[in-house]
Design a protein around this motif. Structure first.
Motif, PDB file in Angstrom:
ATOM      1  N   GLN A 176       0.831  -1.207   0.000  1.00 22.57           N
ATOM      2  CA  GLN A 176       0.000   0.000   0.000  1.00 22.57           C
ATOM      3  C   GLN A 176       0.864   1.256   0.000  1.00 22.57           C
ATOM      4  N   VAL A 177       1.950   1.240   0.761  1.00 17.26           N
ATOM      5  CA  VAL A 177       2.895   2.363   0.751  1.00 17.26           C
ATOM      6  C   VAL A 177       3.468   2.531  -0.647  1.00 17.26           C
ATOM      7  N   PHE A 178       3.875   1.423  -1.221  1.00 16.27           N
ATOM      8  CA  PHE A 178       4.442   1.404  -2.573  1.00 16.27           C
ATOM      9  C   PHE A 178       3.484   2.071  -3.556  1.00 16.27           C
ATOM     10  N   ASN A 179       2.214   1.694  -3.506  1.00 17.09           N
ATOM     11  CA  ASN A 179       1.228   2.231  -4.445  1.00 17.09           C
ATOM     12  C   ASN A 179       0.928   3.706  -4.185  1.00 17.09           C
ATOM     13  N   GLU A 180       0.891   4.085  -2.916  1.00 17.44           N
ATOM     14  CA  GLU A 180       0.657   5.489  -2.571  1.00 17.44           C
ATOM     15  C   GLU A 180       1.780   6.373  -3.124  1.00 17.44           C
ATOM     16  N   ILE A 181       2.998   5.915  -2.989  1.00 14.17           N
ATOM     17  CA  ILE A 181       4.150   6.671  -3.491  1.00 14.17           C
ATOM     18  C   ILE A 181       4.081   6.791  -5.016  1.00 14.17           C
ATOM     19  N   HIS A 182       3.763   5.702  -5.688  1.00 14.33           N
ATOM     20  CA  HIS A 182       3.637   5.735  -7.145  1.00 14.33           C
ATOM     21  C   HIS A 182       2.593   6.752  -7.593  1.00 14.33           C
ATOM     22  N   ASP A 183       1.461   6.752  -6.935  1.00 12.85           N
ATOM     23  CA  ASP A 183       0.390   7.682  -7.308  1.00 12.85           C
ATOM     24  C   ASP A 183       0.828   9.134  -7.111  1.00 12.85           C
ATOM     25  N   MET A 184       1.547   9.386  -6.037  1.00 13.54           N
ATOM     26  CA  MET A 184       2.004  10.741  -5.741  1.00 13.54           C
ATOM     27  C   MET A 184       3.038  11.206  -6.771  1.00 13.54           C
ATOM     28  N   GLU A 232      19.864  -4.761  -1.870  1.00 14.93           N
ATOM     29  CA  GLU A 232      19.473  -5.223  -3.204  1.00 14.93           C
ATOM     30  C   GLU A 232      18.019  -4.881  -3.556  1.00 14.93           C
ATOM     31  N   LYS A 233      17.139  -4.942  -2.590  1.00 13.82           N
ATOM     32  CA  LYS A 233      15.731  -4.708  -2.898  1.00 13.82           C
ATOM     33  C   LYS A 233      15.452  -3.271  -3.330  1.00 13.82           C
ATOM     34  N   VAL A 234      16.349  -2.340  -2.988  1.00 18.98           N
ATOM     35  CA  VAL A 234      16.191  -0.956  -3.461  1.00 18.98           C
ATOM     36  C   VAL A 234      16.067  -0.945  -4.980  1.00 18.98           C
ATOM     37  N   HIS A 235      16.879  -1.752  -5.636  1.00 19.19           N
ATOM     38  CA  HIS A 235      16.882  -1.770  -7.102  1.00 19.19           C
ATOM     39  C   HIS A 235      15.577  -2.349  -7.647  1.00 19.19           C
ATOM     40  N   THR A 236      15.071  -3.358  -6.995  1.00 21.18           N
ATOM     41  CA  THR A 236      13.789  -3.926  -7.414  1.00 21.18           C
ATOM     42  C   THR A 236      12.685  -2.878  -7.340  1.00 21.18           C
ATOM     43  N   LEU A 237      12.666  -2.124  -6.248  1.00 26.02           N
ATOM     44  CA  LEU A 237      11.644  -1.096  -6.064  1.00 26.02           C
ATOM     45  C   LEU A 237      11.782   0.030  -7.079  1.00 26.02           C
ATOM     46  N   LEU A 238      13.025   0.457  -7.343  1.00 27.87           N
ATOM     47  CA  LEU A 238      13.248   1.537  -8.311  1.00 27.87           C
ATOM     48  C   LEU A 238      12.908   1.093  -9.734  1.00 27.87           C
ATOM     49  N   GLN A 239      13.238  -0.148 -10.066  1.00 30.98           N
ATOM     50  CA  GLN A 239      12.896  -0.653 -11.396  1.00 30.98           C
ATOM     51  C   GLN A 239      11.384  -0.689 -11.590  1.00 30.98           C
ATOM     52  N   HIS A 240      10.676  -1.072 -10.559  1.00 32.43           N
ATOM     53  CA  HIS A 240       9.214  -1.099 -10.636  1.00 32.43           C
ATOM     54  C   HIS A 240       8.662   0.319 -10.801  1.00 32.43           C
ATOM     55  N   LEU A 241       9.233   1.282 -10.045  1.00 30.06           N
ATOM     56  CA  LEU A 241       8.815   2.675 -10.173  1.00 30.06           C
ATOM     57  C   LEU A 241       9.068   3.183 -11.588  1.00 30.06           C
ATOM     58  N   TYR A 242      10.213   2.833 -12.137  1.00 29.49           N
ATOM     59  CA  TYR A 242      10.547   3.256 -13.498  1.00 29.49           C
ATOM     60  C   TYR A 242       9.568   2.663 -14.518  1.00 29.49           C
ATOM     61  N   GLU A 243       9.349   1.370 -14.418  1.00 26.74           N
ATOM     62  CA  GLU A 243       8.528   0.676 -15.416  1.00 26.74           C
ATOM     63  C   GLU A 243       7.064   1.102 -15.373  1.00 26.74           C
ATOM     64  N   THR A 244       6.558   1.397 -14.178  1.00 32.34           N
ATOM     65  CA  THR A 244       5.130   1.719 -14.057  1.00 32.34           C
ATOM     66  C   THR A 244       4.832   3.210 -14.121  1.00 32.34           C
ATOM     67  N   VAL A 245       5.846   4.067 -13.815  1.00 36.94           N
ATOM     68  CA  VAL A 245       5.591   5.512 -13.777  1.00 36.94           C
ATOM     69  C   VAL A 245       6.607   6.301 -14.605  1.00 36.94           C
ATOM     70  N   LEU A 246       7.876   6.270 -14.218  1.00 31.31           N
ATOM     71  CA  LEU A 246       8.875   7.184 -14.775  1.00 31.31           C
ATOM     72  C   LEU A 246       9.071   7.016 -16.271  1.00 31.31           C
ATOM     73  N   TYR A 247       8.971   5.789 -16.761  1.00 31.58           N
ATOM     74  CA  TYR A 247       9.209   5.483 -18.173  1.00 31.58           C
ATOM     75  C   TYR A 247       8.314   6.304 -19.105  1.00 31.58           C
ATOM     76  N   ASN A 248       7.154   6.702 -18.619  1.00 28.24           N
ATOM     77  CA  ASN A 248       6.170   7.383 -19.454  1.00 28.24           C
ATOM     78  C   ASN A 248       6.421   8.881 -19.612  1.00 28.24           C
ATOM     79  N   TYR A 249       7.500   9.380 -19.016  1.00 28.07           N
ATOM     80  CA  TYR A 249       7.776  10.822 -19.042  1.00 28.07           C
ATOM     81  C   TYR A 249       9.237  11.067 -19.444  1.00 28.07           C
ATOM     82  N   ASP A 250       9.475  12.166 -20.158  1.00 28.53           N
ATOM     83  CA  ASP A 250      10.830  12.549 -20.548  1.00 28.53           C
ATOM     84  C   ASP A 250      11.408  13.438 -19.452  1.00 28.53           C
ATOM     85  N   ILE A 251      11.957  12.808 -18.423  1.00 30.48           N
ATOM     86  CA  ILE A 251      12.373  13.540 -17.227  1.00 30.48           C
ATOM     87  C   ILE A 251      13.814  13.230 -16.840  1.00 30.48           C
ATOM     88  N   MET A 252      14.299  13.978 -15.855  1.00 27.11           N
ATOM     89  CA  MET A 252      15.625  13.760 -15.286  1.00 27.11           C
ATOM     90  C   MET A 252      15.458  13.240 -13.860  1.00 27.11           C
TER      91      MET A 252
END
Length: 565
Positions: A176-184, A232-252
């Motif tokens: 739930q924390v994970f999803n809340e952060i993604h939405d924000m 190690e799990k930091v990378h799993t979480l960041l990859q998920h954030l990238y794939e579900t959110v960040l990938y869709n935007y041309d950002i830094m």
């Protein structure tokens, strides 16, 4: 050559509370930033990184967020932010937000609910544990001194805070924390911002089972690396954030990641990792800390050979595989000219030399507000003049341990985070033109001499030198994409390197001290002719065979092989 806009940009970091006050309350604000956008544009800046402006009780200057989707009242309103975003974009300036995802404020609604009872649905949004025989759950120490655990009498449990007790750590094991952060994150990107600096991102995962650290007397700078940093799990979480959110935007995106070398950094920023664009490394920031970073407040000196070794390692390992984020100062570090230069007799010369260093390395350069005019550490005489929670905690604990006031203040003058947080010095009028009221922290007493207005009027100022450097970087791709090679690695005074992109080659010569060493052209470049592009002194020599450099002298040459002329 993998070209990206965020590789070619120059970033200007704004610490809003200290930048420009528009309403006389002594606190910088969004309208103050808007009023200085033309100044920022004239400097040559492409991206502004804003330190946190979210709603916060301000126990740690905004890094304790109580509402991610609201603006702190002292900075203005969301309408002010929208105006800032619109007017910055109209000038070709992108806006990057500083986002804290490791923890929130203890006044965030999530935490208020979490601590209300052990069976509250949001209890598991944070990290709660029972104590052990009347003691905290483990022996981890906070970055702000003391235990990472705060006892909650109501529930007879402890919650974790790697920083202040007002900054409880989020539990990223909770979906739930994970999803809340993604939405924000998505909410802000949909508003049109251009990226994020992820604060303390390396700490969002803690060691499984929360075991004791092997040495309870070690400071966290070392032991955190295995307990709550870069797991190690930091990378799993960041990859998920990238794939579900960040990938869709041309950002830094840039992450704050302490405790790693360039090889480990590639796990975050490798071209095929799909996590972050770049990270801030801390190895060069720990060269003047005792025992390789275990004692920030200890009085030690940095060494140029060590600086060359650290920077060269990052430059070479990341080349062609990842991207550097280069900085010499920020809101958590002392002023660069006071740390790596000479903030007295050679303030202007050494500030320009350090600017040359920053702008000629491979990677995106980050300029901290005031660095472009050579602002210095303030050396306030009393602890009462300081506001930083880390500094005040250090002072109180050191006094309890019997350390003299003089010794503590000497360390604060060198290392306090408040060294870089004093108000921006705009002119020589009342309060340096920062505010018409009383500033939240004192202005550096040297503001009549060191200020933007005076710098703009002086063709030889640090500010105008920065403008020339930034212009050169935009004119020549070799400044951005050229491969770095260190020369004279064992020279204790000079830092010399080349940047090479196909047939385009630069030679950068930096004298880091007030001595006058002789620079000899390396044999491997003997067949080259040199055209001087920029120096912080007037240069009359035609040849580079053997040159006596002046204190803190910096030179940038373009090299051409004789047979190619």
């Amino acid at each position: 050559m993998n070209k990206k806009w965020w590789k070619e940009c120059v970033v200007y970091q704004i610490y809003p509370i200290s930048f420009k006050d528009s309403n006389g309350d002594g606190i910088g604000d969004l309208q103050g930033i808007i009023s200085k956008l033309d100044y920022i544009k004239d400097l040559g800046i492409d991206v502004v990184w804003l330190c946190p402006i979210y709603q916060s009780p301000n126990h740690d200057n905004g890094y304790d967020i109580s509402n991610y989707e609201a603006i702190m009242h002292q900075f203005g309103s969301m309408e002010d932010f929208d105006e800032l975003l619109k007017k910055a974009h109209a000038r070709g300036i992108k806006i990057v937000m500083d986002l804290v995802m490791n923890h929130t404020s203890d006044e965030h609604p999530w935490f208020i609910e979490s601590r209300s009872s052990v069976d509250n649905p949001k209890r598991d949004y944070y990290i709660w544990r029972k104590g052990k025989n009347g003691h905290p759950p483990n022996n981890w120490e906070s970055y702000f001194s003391g235990s990472v655990w705060e006892y909650d009498k109501t529930s007879d449990e402890y919650y974790m805070h790697l920083y202040s007790k007002h900054q409880p750590d989020l539990n990223w094991d909770n979906d739930q924390v994970f999803n809340e952060i993604h939405d924000m994150v998505r909410w802000w990107l949909d508003k049109g911002i251009d990226g994020f600096r992820f604060d303390a991102i390396a700490h969002i995962v803690k060691a499984q089972g929360l075991p004791d650290a092997p040495d309870p007397h070690h400071l966290p700078y070392v032991r955190a690396y295995t307990m709550f940093s870069n797991l190690e799990k930091v990378h799993t979480l960041l990859q998920h954030l990238y794939e579900t959110v960040l990938y869709n935007y041309d950002i830094m995106t840039v992450g704050e990641t302490s405790g790693l070398g360039p090889e480990q950094a590639l796990n975050y920023i490798g071209d095929k990792r799909h996590e972050l664009n770049m990270v801030f490394q801390f190895e060069h920031m720990q060269l003047d800390s005792a025992a390789g970073g275990t004692g920030k407040w200890e009085q030690t000196s940095w060494n140029l050979l060590d600086l060359k070794n650290v920077m060269s390692k990052w430059q070479t390992v990341l080349h062609g595989k990842g991207w550097n984020a280069n900085y010499l100062c920020n809101h958590d570090q002392p002023r660069s000219v006071s740390r790596f230069g000479n903030d007295g007799k050679y303030r202007k010369e050494s500030a320009k030399m350090l600017a040359t260093f920053l702008l000629t390395l491979e990677g995106t350069p980050y300029i901290f507000q005031g660095e472009e005019i050579g602002m210095t550490n303030p050396r306030f005489p009393s602890i009462d003049d300081y506001r930083d929670i880390e500094t005040l905690n250090h002072y109180r604990q050191s006094r309890r341990n019997g350390v003299t006031n003089e010794k503590i203040m000497n360390s604060i003058w060198k290392k306090s985070r408040d060294n870089s947080r004093t108000p921006m010095q705009w002119n020589d009028s009342y309060q340096a033109g920062f505010t018409t009221g009383t500033p939240w922290i004192k202005v550096n007493p040297n503001y009549p001499e060191v200020n933007v207005k005076k710098a703009l009027q002086d063709p030889d100022s640090v500010l105008n030198y920065y403008k020339k450097l930034i212009t050169l970087r935009k004119q020549h791709e070799v400044f951005v994409y050229g491969e770095y090679q260190l020369l004279h690695p064992l020279n204790p005074d000079l830092y010399v390197y080349t940047r090479t992109l196909q047939k385009d080659q630069l030679l950068i010569v930096l004298n880091f001290f007030d001595r006058t060493p002789v620079f000899d052209m390396p044999k491997e470049l003997a067949e080259c002719t040199a055209e001087l592009l920029l120096s912080n002194y007037e240069v009359k020599e035609i040849t580079l065979d053997s040159v006596s450099l002046r204190p803190f002298e910096a030179r940038i040459y373009r090299l051409t092989k004789t047979h190619e002329k």
